[in-house]
Design a protein around this motif. Sequence first.
Motif, mmCIF file in Angstrom:
data_model
loop_
_atom_site.group_PDB
_atom_site.id
_atom_site.type_symbol
_atom_site.label_atom_id
_atom_site.label_comp_id
_atom_site.label_asym_id
_atom_site.label_seq_id
_atom_site.Cartn_x
_atom_site.Cartn_y
_atom_site.Cartn_z
ATOM 1 N N PRO B 165 2.958 0.768 -10.104
ATOM 2 C CA PRO B 165 2.498 0.105 -8.882
ATOM 3 C C PRO B 165 2.744 -1.402 -8.909
ATOM 4 N N ILE B 166 3.999 -1.803 -8.633
ATOM 5 C CA ILE B 166 4.280 -3.234 -8.612
ATOM 6 C C ILE B 166 4.521 -3.722 -7.189
ATOM 7 N N LEU B 167 4.822 -2.815 -6.272
ATOM 8 C CA LEU B 167 5.097 -3.244 -4.903
ATOM 9 C C LEU B 167 4.223 -2.461 -3.930
ATOM 10 N N PRO B 168 3.859 -3.086 -2.805
ATOM 11 C CA PRO B 168 2.990 -2.405 -1.837
ATOM 12 C C PRO B 168 3.685 -1.199 -1.200
ATOM 13 N N LEU B 169 2.857 -0.279 -0.757
ATOM 14 C CA LEU B 169 3.357 0.995 -0.245
ATOM 15 C C LEU B 169 3.915 0.869 1.166
ATOM 16 N N ALA B 170 3.204 0.138 2.018
ATOM 17 C CA ALA B 170 3.602 0.100 3.419
ATOM 18 C C ALA B 170 3.051 -1.141 4.092
ATOM 19 N N GLY B 171 3.473 -1.371 5.335
ATOM 20 C CA GLY B 171 2.975 -2.478 6.134
ATOM 21 C C GLY B 171 3.751 -3.756 5.914
ATOM 22 N N ARG B 172 3.329 -4.815 6.634
ATOM 23 C CA ARG B 172 4.023 -6.090 6.530
ATOM 24 C C ARG B 172 3.268 -7.069 5.645
#
Lengths: 338, 340
Positions: B165-172
């Motif tokens: 989990p290094i990057l966000p899953l969704a959204g801006r």
Amino acid sequence: MNSDEKTLVQVRNLSVTYHTRLGPVSAVNDISFDINRSEILGLVGESGCGKSTLGKALMRMIMPPGEISGGSILFNGKDVMQFDQKRLRDFRGRQISMIFQDPMTSLNPVQRVDEHVIEAIQVHEEKPDKEDVISRVKALIERLGIQERRLRDYPHQLSGGMRQRVMIGLGLVLNADLIIADEATTSLDVIVEAMLVDQLREIREEFGVALLMITHNIALVAEIADRIAVMYAGKIVELGDIKEIFDNPLHPYTRGLLRSVPSIRLDDREELFKMSGEPPNLTHPPSGCRFHPRCPEAMPICSRIGPGMDEVSPGRWVHCWLYQDHPQKDRSTIKVNA
Amino acid sequence: MSSSLRNFLITRIFLTIPMIWILITMVFFVMRVLPGDPIRSQLGPKVSEEQANAIRERLGLNRPLYVQYFDFLWKMVTLDFGTALTQGERPIIDELGEKLPATIELTIPAMAFTAIFGIASGAYAAKNRKKPIDYGLRLFSIAVYSIPIFFMGLLFQIIFSVRIPILPLAGRMDTLMMTNFQPITHFYILDSILQGNWSAFWSCISHLILPSLTLGLALTGVFIRLTRVNMIEMLQADFITAGRARGLPEPRLVYKHALRNTFIPILTLIGLQFAILLAGAVLTETTFSWPGMGRYLVDRIELRDYTAVQATIGVFAFFVAIISLAMDFLYAFVDPRIRY
Ligand SMILES: Nc1ncnc2c1ncn2[C@@H]1O[C@H](COP(=O)(O)OP(=O)(O)O)[C@@H](O)[C@H]1O
Ligand SMILES: [Mg+2]
């Protein structure tokens, strides 16, 4: 063929093979000859006989699937076959240069004329002085009969003749010792061609550069060359002074060639080089002398053993059994062609 | 600029008008042929027929079709997009003013990645033709071309947001951060810089990585292949041989002479790919819950929000037309044979 001061290039037993799907093509086969300083040597022969291959081999520009499969090339006494990439790059441009057949495509379409010339200088000379480079380029271009304002033009804005002159300029700007012109005038119209040929002759006088004129147009060679080499199926079959060869051709192929030219000054190219029989397939060249299937004077030995290159009189070389002896030679000719 | 080129470009500009007209006309009628309407799809069967008719009356949907069509055309000509038919009936221009920046923020890095990575590796493959790297890059280009965007997106989400989990899953942007973030231009990256809000800035960047990489990779395959093919042809061109014969260094021949000439067909491709890029944006935005034009379009198609769909597709068409026009100008700029 002794090496001396006047010899620029010494080619010995040079062979070039293209490895194709149909098998190896022996496009240049065990060729030896010299090019003298400041001479114009014409290289003639029908299309497909290996002229361009020979020209490119002199620059070590044979690309896969081709390969220089043997022999040596000495340029100014240096062994070109031993050059590494860096040395080769220096050699090309500074010592040897080539002009190609199609003036429409041999300049970069998105680069201006002066950018071509300046680039050639910048790549080859360490820290060239900008002012000096520009004045050299201008002088050269003017010498070649191109107006200065044309320097900012793109290649497509120039006529075919002018583009070939730019190519010549690119060869001269670094004072190369040898310029190879591979069918350089073939695609031009007759008048432009005549002008360009005159210019090449003048340039030789003025710059002392040697020219290897590759052409299938023997009339053109007659106008300009000092010596000619006649090539057939990957071999040089006759080599010598232009006048001697035109007055007294020795090789049956040369004779055929000259007979097919009613007048040397004829310019109807379609009529040149019509000779009975087919040019040979270089994947499976004929045994013995490669010309024997078409030769009106073929002897039994010709189909079995290839002749050597023999100096029949000083500076006059012929590759034919008619002028050489061999224990198995028997003078009766066999009729191959009707 | 030559007069024939000028004429060509003027003709091109005038041709884009009927092109956009045909497209929006098709959208207008297709939307109405589809079963369902904005009222029923939003409010369901709960509202009575009288209530529904009252809403239709208010929205002008009970007028004859041709009246609606000409009304719509006239509004398009005067650049009046009207209001949405669903979801609060806001002015379309406000809605697009929020969604378009999101899509642009996504597509610019995607396109930049595609162009730079695709062209560079295509050229490199051509230079090293038939060597392992060439086969590798060709395989790669086929793979990214044939993997569906949503699948590739999902794969990235699983790898980089769930497993590692290094990057966000969704959204801006982080949802918590959103609450005290006041967008100005709706280009969030720009907005966070303008406000000196660096934590928001980094949040935007980290949210942008996976979606733009997904979209970029999806288009890279075509670029690699086209660059490679054209470079191979260009490397056999006479002027390359002639350059080699005057001792120009190999990298110069490849990356300056040949590549610059290869840009001419590549520019055409960029123009053509732009339409595909927008299609890809729709899929990417859906996968990553990216609140841009693409997701907006999908949502509003489901709601049968006629005006919103028409306006969105009209804007897409406008962009495709503008880009391909821009490419024609660039083409002339790169290729002196067209310019003089
Ligand atoms: N790149 C190549 N690959 C395979 N065969 C070639 C290649 N280039 C030339 N050849 C063959 O070599 C022979 C000589 O060609 P070339 O040197 O072009 O002749 P010329 O210049 O006299 O017309 C021909 O038979 C031709 O088919
Ligand atoms: Mg040739």
